[in-house]
Scaffold this active site. Structure first.
Site, mmCIF file in Angstrom:
data_model
loop_
_atom_site.group_PDB
_atom_site.id
_atom_site.type_symbol
_atom_site.label_atom_id
_atom_site.label_comp_id
_atom_site.label_asym_id
_atom_site.label_seq_id
_atom_site.Cartn_x
_atom_site.Cartn_y
_atom_site.Cartn_z
ATOM 1 N N LYS A 76 0.811 -0.894 -0.301
ATOM 2 C CA LYS A 76 0.174 0.255 -0.357
ATOM 3 C C LYS A 76 0.382 1.196 0.246
ATOM 4 O O LYS A 76 1.603 1.370 0.693
ATOM 5 C CB LYS A 76 -1.027 0.359 1.341
ATOM 6 C CG LYS A 76 -2.452 1.170 1.196
ATOM 7 C CD LYS A 76 -2.527 0.760 2.320
ATOM 8 C CE LYS A 76 -3.930 1.922 2.267
ATOM 9 N NZ LYS A 76 -4.838 2.057 3.451
ATOM 10 N N SER A 151 -10.011 1.322 1.994
ATOM 11 C CA SER A 151 -8.817 2.484 1.325
ATOM 12 C C SER A 151 -8.024 1.520 0.706
ATOM 13 O O SER A 151 -8.043 2.054 -0.066
ATOM 14 C CB SER A 151 -8.102 3.275 2.725
ATOM 15 O OG SER A 151 -7.389 2.945 3.557
ATOM 16 N N SER A 175 -10.068 -0.230 6.902
ATOM 17 C CA SER A 175 -9.711 -0.063 5.703
ATOM 18 C C SER A 175 -8.477 -0.972 4.973
ATOM 19 O O SER A 175 -8.621 -1.221 3.585
ATOM 20 C CB SER A 175 -8.347 0.461 5.222
ATOM 21 O OG SER A 175 -9.577 1.484 5.311
#
Lengths: 477, 106
Positions: A76, A151, A175
Site C-alpha cells: 500500500k 481504503s 480499510s
C-alpha cells in the site's frame, strides 16, 4: 488468483522454480490487466526483477532466502520504501522519496518477499472505495464498473486480479477487511501493536494497524507471521513475541464457542443487506455443523461505534496531517510569508475528503466542543471495549458480516459522505477496541458478488481467530 | 441505528466552518464553504447519538494498549542522512530547510 504464496515460496526455496520466473509471470498479468484495474500507483518492475535475481543467487549458493522466498507482494502506497516515491495517493507528498524503509518493508525483504508495486488507496487511507485518490480510482477486478472497496482497494484488487499472491494494507476502521470482502480475498487486521507502524504514514495513530491480504487463510497467516513482532522503533509495539498462527490452522472448531454479534448481524438491522445477513447465518451454521458451539451475543455499544470513530479518527488525523505544511517535503505552493505558503500548499495539496476530516477533527477538538465530541467518543470507546470483554467471557471468537453490502458502482456514494461512512459499521468496533479481526470470503450474494464474513477475537487472539477462519474456509470447499 | 439521520438544524454554522478552516490552515472558496457546512453538519448530526449518551462515570480510553513512557536504551545510533533528507525538501540552504519569512509580508 492463480498461485498461492506458500506453494511458490516452497518451490523457490527448493530450487524447483526461479524467483525471476515467478516475478516475470506476475508482471505479465499486470501488463495485461492493470490498465483496466489501476491497482498500482507504481509498478516496480526492474527493481523486483533485480531482487528476484538476488534471491535465485542465494538459492543457487545453498542458502535460504526466507519463508516468502520469491513471492511478489503489493505494498500500500502509504508505506515508506527508501528511495521509492510514496504518495498516500495525495498530491501533497509530490514526488517525495522516503529516506528510510518501514519496518514491515524491512521484514518482508528479510523474509525473501519481493515488493512488486505500490498500491492505490483513498487519499491518506480516508475512504471506503478508493475513489478518493488523487491519481484516479481503482476498479474491482471482478466487475470494472464497481469499486474495490477501500481504503486499501489497490491492495485487495492486486490480489484478486492475480497481480501478486500477497499484499499489505493498513486498517484504521476497516480499510483492509472491507476491500477484501468486496474483492473476494482474505484480509486481516492484527491486534493493535502486533505489527510495527514505523514507516506507515499516520492517519489515526491509536487505530492504524498494518495487516495482510491473501487469496486464502493459510497465506494470510504466513504473511502475518512475517509482519508481526516487537519493534523498538514503534513505542506502541507490543513487547512480546507475536502469536504463531500457521500451526493451528487445521485444528478445527470442535468445542469452540462462537458468538454471532446480534447488533451487526441480525434481521431487522437497518443497512445490512439481506444477502449479507444470509451468508453470515450460513457461515455460523456451518461452524456449528463443524462442532463449534454457536449462539447469538449482544455487544450493545457497537451501535455507537460509527459515530465515535468519525469523531476520534478525524481528531487524530487533524493533528497528524498538520505536518504537511510545504516546509520540509512534498508540495510547496509559494506565499508571501510562511503562513501563506502553508495555507496555499495545504489547500492545493489535499483532496476534499481529507479537508473534510481535518476540519471535522479540528472542530471536535476545539474549545467548547472537546467534551461533547472527542471526550465523549473516547468514553464510548471504553464502553465498546468493556462490552467486548463481557462477550469474550463466554466466547472464543465472535462473528459478523464484514461489510453491510457487496461492492457498489463507482460514483454511487461519493456525493454524501455519510452513505460512504456506513460501510465501516461492522469493522470499526475492532479498531476502537484494538482487537484482531479477519474477513473470509464466504460465497456470493444476490448479484453474484463476493460476501465476506468477519471473525473477531480479543486482544492477541490471532491464533484462535486464524483457527476459526481456516475452519470456516474449509466449510466452503 | 445504522440509518442516516437527516440534517435538520445544522449543529455547525458557516462561520464555524470558516473558523475551523483558518485553524487548520485551509483556504475555502465560497462554494466549498457552503458544501462543507452541509456535509460536516450531517456528520455531526449522526454523532448526536454519542453526544446524547450519559457517560459521566466512564473513564475515557485514549489508546488500546495500556502503556506509558516507553523508553529506548540510551545508546547513540545513526540518524537519517542530512543530505538525503534535505534533497527531498522544496527548498534548502546551508544544511537547513528554507521557508518564506515567518513574520511580515517579506
Amino acid at each position: 488468483m492463480a498461485e498461492r504464496a506458500i506453494g511458490l515460496a516452497t518451490a523457490v526455496r527448493a530450487g524447483d522454480r526461479s524467483a525471476r520466473s515467478v516475478v516475470e509471470s506476475h508482471l505479465a498479468v499486470i501488463a495485461e490487466r492493470e490498465p483496466d484495474v489501476h491497482a498500482f500507483n507504481l509498478v516496480l518492475a526492474d527493481r523486483s526483477l533485480a531482487r528476484a535475481d538476488e534471491i535465485d543467487a542465494i538459492v543457487a549458493a545453498g542458502g535460504d532466502p526466507g519463508p516468502l522466498a520469491g513471492v511478489p507482494i503489493a505494498v500500500k502506497d502509504n508505506t515508506c520504501m527508501r528511495g521509492v516515491p510514496t504518495t498516500c495517493s495525495s498530491k501533497i507528498l509530490g514526488q517525495w522519496r522516503p529516506p528510510y524503509d518501514a519496518t514491515v518493508v524491512q521484514r518482508l525483504h528479510e523474509a525473501g518477499a519481493i515488493a512488486i508495486g505500490k498500491t492505490n488507496l483513498d487519499e491518506f487511507a480516508m475512504g471506503s472505495s478508493t475513489e478518493n485518490s488523487a491519481f484516479g480510482p481503482t476498479r474491482n477486478p471482478l466487475d470494472l464498473d464497481l469499486v474495490p472497496g477501500g481504503s486499501s482497494g489497490g491492495s485487495a484488487a492486486a490480489v484478486a486480479a492475480g497481480f501478486a499472491p500477497l499484499a499489505i494494507g493498513s486498517d484504521t476502521g476497516g480499510s483492509i477487511r472491507q476491500p477484501a470482502a468486496f474483492c473476494g480475498v482474505v484480509g486481516m487486521k492484527p491486534t493493535y501493536g502486533a505489527v510495527s507502524r514505523y514507516g506507515l504514514i499516520a492517519f489515526a495513530s491509536s487505530l492504524d494497524q498494518i495487516g495482510p491480504f491473501a487469496a486464502d487463510v493459510a497465506d494470510a497467516a504466513a504473511l502475518f507471521e512475517v509482519l508481526a513482532g516487537h519493534d523498538p522503533l514503534d513505542s506502541t509495539s507490543i513487547a512480546e513475541p507475536a502469536a504463531q498462527v500457521s500451526g493451528v490452522l487445521d485444528r478445527g472448531v470442535e468445542g469452540l464457542r462462537v458468538g454471532v454479534i446480534s447488533e451487526l448481524s441480525g434481521a431487522g438491522i437497518d443497512g445490512i443487506a439481506a444477502d449479507v445477513q444470509d451468508r453470515t447465518r450460513t457461515a455460523a451454521d456451518a461452524l456449528g455443523a463443524a462442532g463449534a458451539l454457536v449462539d447469538e451475543v449482544s455487544v450493545p455499544s457497537t451501535v455507537f461505534g460509527l459515530s465515535a470513530y468519525y469523531l476520534i479518527a478525524p481528531a487524530e488525523a487533524s493533528s497528524n496531517l498538520s505536518r504537511y505544511d510545504g516546509g520540509r517535503y512534498g508540495l510547496r505552493v509559494d506565499g508571501a510569508n510562511n503562513e501563506a505558503m502553508n495555507v496555499a500548499s495545504r489547500s492545493a495539496g489535499f483532496g476534499d475528503e481529507v479537508k473534510r476530516r481535518i476540519m471535522l477533527g479540528t472542530y471536535a477538538l476545539s474549545a467548547g466542543y472537546y467534551d461533547a465530541y472527542y471526550g465523549k467518543a473516547q468514553k464510548v470507546r471504553t464502553l465498546i471495549r468493556d462490552d467486548f470483554a463481557a462477550a469474550y467471557e463466554n466466547h472464543d471468537v465472535l462473528l459478523s458480516p464484514t461489510a453491510p453490502t457487496t461492492a457498489f458502482p463507482l460514483g454511487d456514494r461519493t456525493a454524501d459522505p455519510m452513505t460512504m461512512y456506513v460501510n465501516d459499521v461492522c469493522t470499526i468496533p475492532s479498531n476502537l477496541a484494538g482487537h484482531p479481526a479477519i474477513s473470509v470470503p464466504y460465497g456470493v450474494g444476490a448479484s453474484g458478488l463476493p460476501i465476506g464474513v468477519q471473525v473477531l477475537a480479543p486482544t492477541r487472539g490471532e491464533a484462535v481467530m486464524f483457527q476459526v477462519a481456516a475452519a470456516l474456509e474449509r466449510t466452503m470447499a | 441505528m445504522i440509518g442516516i439521520l437527516p440534517a435538520m438544524s445544522s449543529p455547525i454554522s458557516r462561520d464555524d466552518v470558516a473558523h475551523v478552516a483558518r485553524l487548520a490552515r485551509l483556504e475555502l472558496s465560497s462554494d466549498e464553504l457552503d458544501r462543507f457546512t452541509d456535509q460536516l453538519g450531517a456528520i455531526l448530526e449522526h454523532a448526536a447519538d454519542v453526544e446524547a449518551l450519559d457517560v459521566t462515570d466512564i473513564e475515557p480510553m485514549h489508546h488500546p494498549v495500556p502503556m506509558s513512557n516507553v523508553m529506548r536504551p540510551d545508546v547513540v545510533v545513526p540518524s537519517l542522512d542530512r543530505d538525503e533528507v534535505l534533497a527531498q525538501a522544496p527548498a534548502a540552504e546551508a544544511g537547513q530547510f528554507r521557508v518564506p519569512p515567518v513574520l511580515g509580508e517579506a
